[in-house]
Design a protein around this motif. Structure first.
Motif, short mmCIF file in Angstrom:
data_model
loop_
_atom_site.label_atom_id
_atom_site.label_comp_id
_atom_site.label_asym_id
_atom_site.label_seq_id
_atom_site.Cartn_x
_atom_site.Cartn_y
_atom_site.Cartn_z
N SER A 11 44.69 51.09 51.63
CA SER A 11 43.65 50.78 50.46
C SER A 11 44.27 49.75 49.39
CB SER A 11 43.30 52.21 49.65
OG SER A 11 44.49 52.99 49.78
N ILE A 12 43.61 49.61 48.20
CA ILE A 12 44.18 48.86 47.23
C ILE A 12 44.53 50.02 45.98
CG2 ILE A 12 43.27 46.83 47.79
CD1 ILE A 12 41.07 46.78 46.05
N PRO A 13 45.44 49.47 45.02
CA PRO A 13 45.47 50.32 43.89
C PRO A 13 44.35 50.56 43.22
CG PRO A 13 47.29 48.68 44.08
CD PRO A 13 46.12 48.28 45.10
N VAL A 14 44.14 51.61 42.50
CA VAL A 14 43.04 51.78 41.60
C VAL A 14 43.43 51.44 40.08
CG1 VAL A 14 43.51 54.33 41.06
CG2 VAL A 14 41.30 53.49 40.97
N ARG A 15 44.68 51.23 40.14
CA ARG A 15 45.07 50.88 38.50
C ARG A 15 45.15 49.37 38.67
NH1 ARG A 15 50.14 53.09 35.02
NH2 ARG A 15 50.28 51.13 33.83
N VAL A 16 44.47 48.83 37.45
CA VAL A 16 44.05 47.41 37.35
C VAL A 16 45.46 46.60 36.76
CG1 VAL A 16 41.55 47.33 37.31
CG2 VAL A 16 43.26 47.59 35.23
N GLY A 17 45.71 45.46 37.45
CA GLY A 17 46.84 44.89 36.88
C GLY A 17 47.97 45.00 37.54
N MET A 18 47.97 45.62 38.79
CA MET A 18 49.02 45.56 39.65
C MET A 18 49.42 44.37 40.34
SD MET A 18 50.13 48.94 40.00
CE MET A 18 50.87 48.74 41.63
N PRO A 19 50.70 43.92 40.49
CA PRO A 19 51.01 42.84 41.13
C PRO A 19 50.73 42.65 42.56
CG PRO A 19 52.87 44.15 40.84
CD PRO A 19 51.96 44.69 40.28
N GLU A 20 50.16 41.48 43.03
CA GLU A 20 49.54 41.42 44.50
C GLU A 20 50.68 41.32 45.55
OE1 GLU A 20 46.99 38.17 45.08
OE2 GLU A 20 45.00 38.94 43.78
N GLU A 21 51.67 40.73 45.08
CA GLU A 21 52.90 40.13 45.89
C GLU A 21 53.05 41.12 47.09
OE1 GLU A 21 53.31 39.43 42.46
OE2 GLU A 21 52.16 37.81 42.97
N PRO A 22 53.42 42.55 46.78
CA PRO A 22 53.75 43.33 47.80
C PRO A 22 52.65 43.47 48.93
CG PRO A 22 54.04 44.25 45.60
CD PRO A 22 53.19 43.07 45.60
N PHE A 23 51.31 43.20 48.59
CA PHE A 23 50.31 43.41 49.38
C PHE A 23 50.10 42.48 50.51
CE2 PHE A 23 49.92 46.28 45.89
CZ PHE A 23 49.62 47.55 46.68
N ASP A 24 49.53 42.71 51.69
CA ASP A 24 49.21 41.97 52.60
C ASP A 24 47.81 41.07 52.43
OD1 ASP A 24 47.00 43.49 53.58
OD2 ASP A 24 48.48 44.74 55.04
N ALA A 25 47.43 40.30 53.37
CA ALA A 25 46.12 39.23 53.22
C ALA A 25 45.02 40.22 53.20
CB ALA A 25 45.96 38.40 54.31
N VAL A 26 44.97 41.28 53.86
CA VAL A 26 43.79 42.13 54.05
C VAL A 26 43.56 42.78 52.92
CG1 VAL A 26 42.50 44.19 55.13
CG2 VAL A 26 44.04 42.51 56.44
N ALA A 27 44.64 43.50 52.09
CA ALA A 27 44.68 44.01 50.80
C ALA A 27 44.10 43.08 49.71
CB ALA A 27 45.62 44.68 50.52
N ARG A 28 44.78 41.94 49.76
CA ARG A 28 44.45 40.92 48.72
C ARG A 28 42.89 40.41 48.78
NH1 ARG A 28 49.69 36.79 48.00
NH2 ARG A 28 51.08 38.37 48.48
N ARG A 29 42.49 40.34 50.04
CA ARG A 29 41.11 40.18 49.99
C ARG A 29 40.31 41.16 49.43
NH1 ARG A 29 36.76 38.02 54.47
NH2 ARG A 29 35.01 37.87 52.97
N SER A 30 40.57 42.21 49.80
CA SER A 30 39.86 43.76 49.23
C SER A 30 39.86 43.28 47.71
CB SER A 30 40.62 44.97 49.41
OG SER A 30 39.93 45.48 50.12
N MET A 31 41.19 43.07 47.08
CA MET A 31 41.41 42.90 45.69
C MET A 31 40.38 41.82 45.28
SD MET A 31 45.31 43.23 45.11
CE MET A 31 46.27 44.56 45.54
N LYS A 32 40.40 40.75 45.93
CA LYS A 32 39.32 39.64 45.40
C LYS A 32 37.95 40.16 45.32
CE LYS A 32 38.74 35.54 47.11
NZ LYS A 32 38.54 35.19 48.48
N ASP A 33 37.55 40.62 46.42
CA ASP A 33 36.23 40.91 46.70
C ASP A 33 35.76 42.15 46.09
OD1 ASP A 33 36.15 39.11 48.67
OD2 ASP A 33 35.88 40.15 50.33
N PHE A 34 36.73 42.98 45.50
CA PHE A 34 36.38 44.15 44.71
C PHE A 34 35.98 43.44 43.01
CE2 PHE A 34 37.40 47.29 41.47
CZ PHE A 34 36.92 48.22 41.93
N LEU A 35 36.55 42.53 42.91
CA LEU A 35 36.42 42.22 41.49
C LEU A 35 35.10 41.11 41.48
CD1 LEU A 35 40.05 40.98 40.21
CD2 LEU A 35 38.61 43.07 39.43
N ALA A 36 34.91 40.44 42.60
CA ALA A 36 33.71 39.51 42.66
C ALA A 36 32.49 40.38 42.86
CB ALA A 36 33.82 38.65 44.00
N GLY A 37 32.67 41.66 43.59
CA GLY A 37 31.45 42.52 43.89
C GLY A 37 31.18 42.99 42.49
#
Ligand code: GAL
Length: 418
Positions: free
Chosen positions: A338-364
């Protein structure tokens, strides 16, 4: 004599567990995280709590989706003996709040400033009567398709973006001797795929009307009929071992290259991670057909029941606080998929799938395409979800029932349980 006393003291110190020394409390934690990825994630919380000198009493009830765990929780609560913490999600948190059995977590929330970094829509779900009674852990995206690229390549199939393309790819995969879809034949899993289809076929507004508002007109509509037909279409591309299969066993069919794909939320990523696989190398994750801009969300959370012993109360509060710490949010979510529920967490440790999730979460959230999962208890109360699951699974498993009749039953049954 003095030497003896000293040795005795040393012996005592080393034979008493750290937790007891620190005079910590105990938290009995009910959850359903028993698969490889889930257990690895749960272990992070256990370890952190124990590092603080408290005792984690594990109360794991196996069964994906948590229905078995909820049944056990109810019977423990009825018996007047609920666990200190339980994995409970979505609108039903309100039902537990109404019972008056929950501990307020407001003091922790205030001290740790939860309102500053929990998205408001999620914070609202965690509150009963304006007070925090639950702590969110993560954000799962439900509408994913997990792909074994090697199987696709061997079959000469393309990754589908529509259901028509899916059927084309599935035909090729089947002809090449592979199982196109790894299917877990359990009601909640069938409902999970069903809701992805409803989102893709009907669009976001239809999804909300049908699965969040349980609007009878939407449920009985020709769009719903099409969604049901799509669900049934997939069945011919599954194997005979599907009935009753656990979701993580279906994931391992994709990992092993027995099957080409699985439709499942990103807890499946936890299984790929636990198996040492990497996204875009060993597996590919793309949104389910027609849902690339949609984010069906599923937030895990824990409620805390009132306990008497002040040490246990302290342990509960510690656990609630730990869950939203950046360190926990990172390690837990890396394991869980999953992705963090806490906003403002750094993306770096996360892989491409999680990063896409983070992006799509905000866009959605911006576009209105961020919608709650019905199958995962985020959209409707348990009785209505239960009605959905019953009809969907009955339809999927009974070829004699037409999609038209199933849509009509859906409209009537769901309305009756509203
Ligand atoms: C979901 C839950 C996830 C997950 C899955 C399978 O409902 O939110 O954390 O692990 O069930 O058990």
């Amino acid at each position: 004599m003095k030497v003896w006393k000293g040795m005795l003291l040393l012996l005592l110190v080393f034979s008493v567990p750290f937790s007891a020394l620190a005079e910590g409390g105990e938290v009995e934690v009910l959850h359903w995280w028993t698969s490889g990825g889930e257990a690895a994630a749960a272990a992070v919380l256990k370890e952190m709590l124990e590092e603080e000198g408290h005792v984690w009493k594990d109360f794991a009830v196996a069964g994906g989706g948590g229905d078995a765990a909820m049944t056990v929780l109810k019977s423990r609560a009825v018996a007047g003996n609920p666990p200190a913490a339980a994995q409970v999600k979505g609108p039903q948190i309100q039902l537990w709040g109404e019972e008056g059995l929950l501990t307020s977590l407001d003091d922790v929330a205030r001290a740790e400033k939860w309102d500053e970094f929990i998205p408001k829509a999620i914070a609202d779900i965690m509150k009963y009567d304006g007070n925090y009674v639950a702590v969110p852990v993560n954000v799962h995206r439900v509408n994913w398709m997990w792909i074994n690229p090697e199987v696709f390549a061997k079959a000469g199939a393309e990754i589908p973006t529509t259901w028509a393309e899916f059927a084309e790819a599935a035909e090729k995969i089947q002809a090449a001797g592979f199982i196109p879809v790894a299917w877990g034949g359990q009601d909640w899993q069938e409902a999970t795929v069903f809701e992805m289809i409803v989102a893709g076929v009907g669009g976001t507004d239809f999804y909300v009307k049908a699965l969040v508002e349980a609007d009878s007109e939407a449920l009985g509509s020709s769009t719903m009929v099409e969604a049901l037909k799509t669900l049934r279409m997939i069945k011919q591309y599954t194997d005979v071992g599907a009935p009753g299969r656990d979701w993580n066993l279906a994931t391992s069919m994709v990992i092993r290259g027995e099957a080409a794909m699985q439709f499942m939320g990103d807890w499946a990523k936890g299984e790929f991670t636990a198996a040492g696989q990497e996204p875009d190398v060993d597996y590919i994750a793309v949104p389910a057909p027609g849902t690339s801009h949609q984010f069906l969300f599923n937030v895990d959370s824990f409620i805390m029941f009132k306990v008497r012993d002040p040490k246990d109360q302290e342990a509960q509060k510690k656990m609630a606080g730990l869950i939203l710490q950046p360190e926990f949010q990172e390690i837990f979510n890396l394991n869980k998929g999953s992705i963090p529920v806490r906003v403002g967490m750094p993306e770096e440790p996360f892989d491409a799938v999680a990063r896409r999730s983070m992006k799509d979460f905000l866009a959605g959230a911006e576009s209105g395409d961020l919608v709650p999962s019905m199958a995962h208890e985020m959209a409707v109360m348990p009785a209505i979800r239960g009605a959905f699951l019953d009809v969907v699974t009955h339809f999927y498993n009974n070829p004699a029932l037409s999609a038209e009749d199933a849509a009509e039953i859906l409209a009537n049954v769901v309305k009756a349980s509203w």
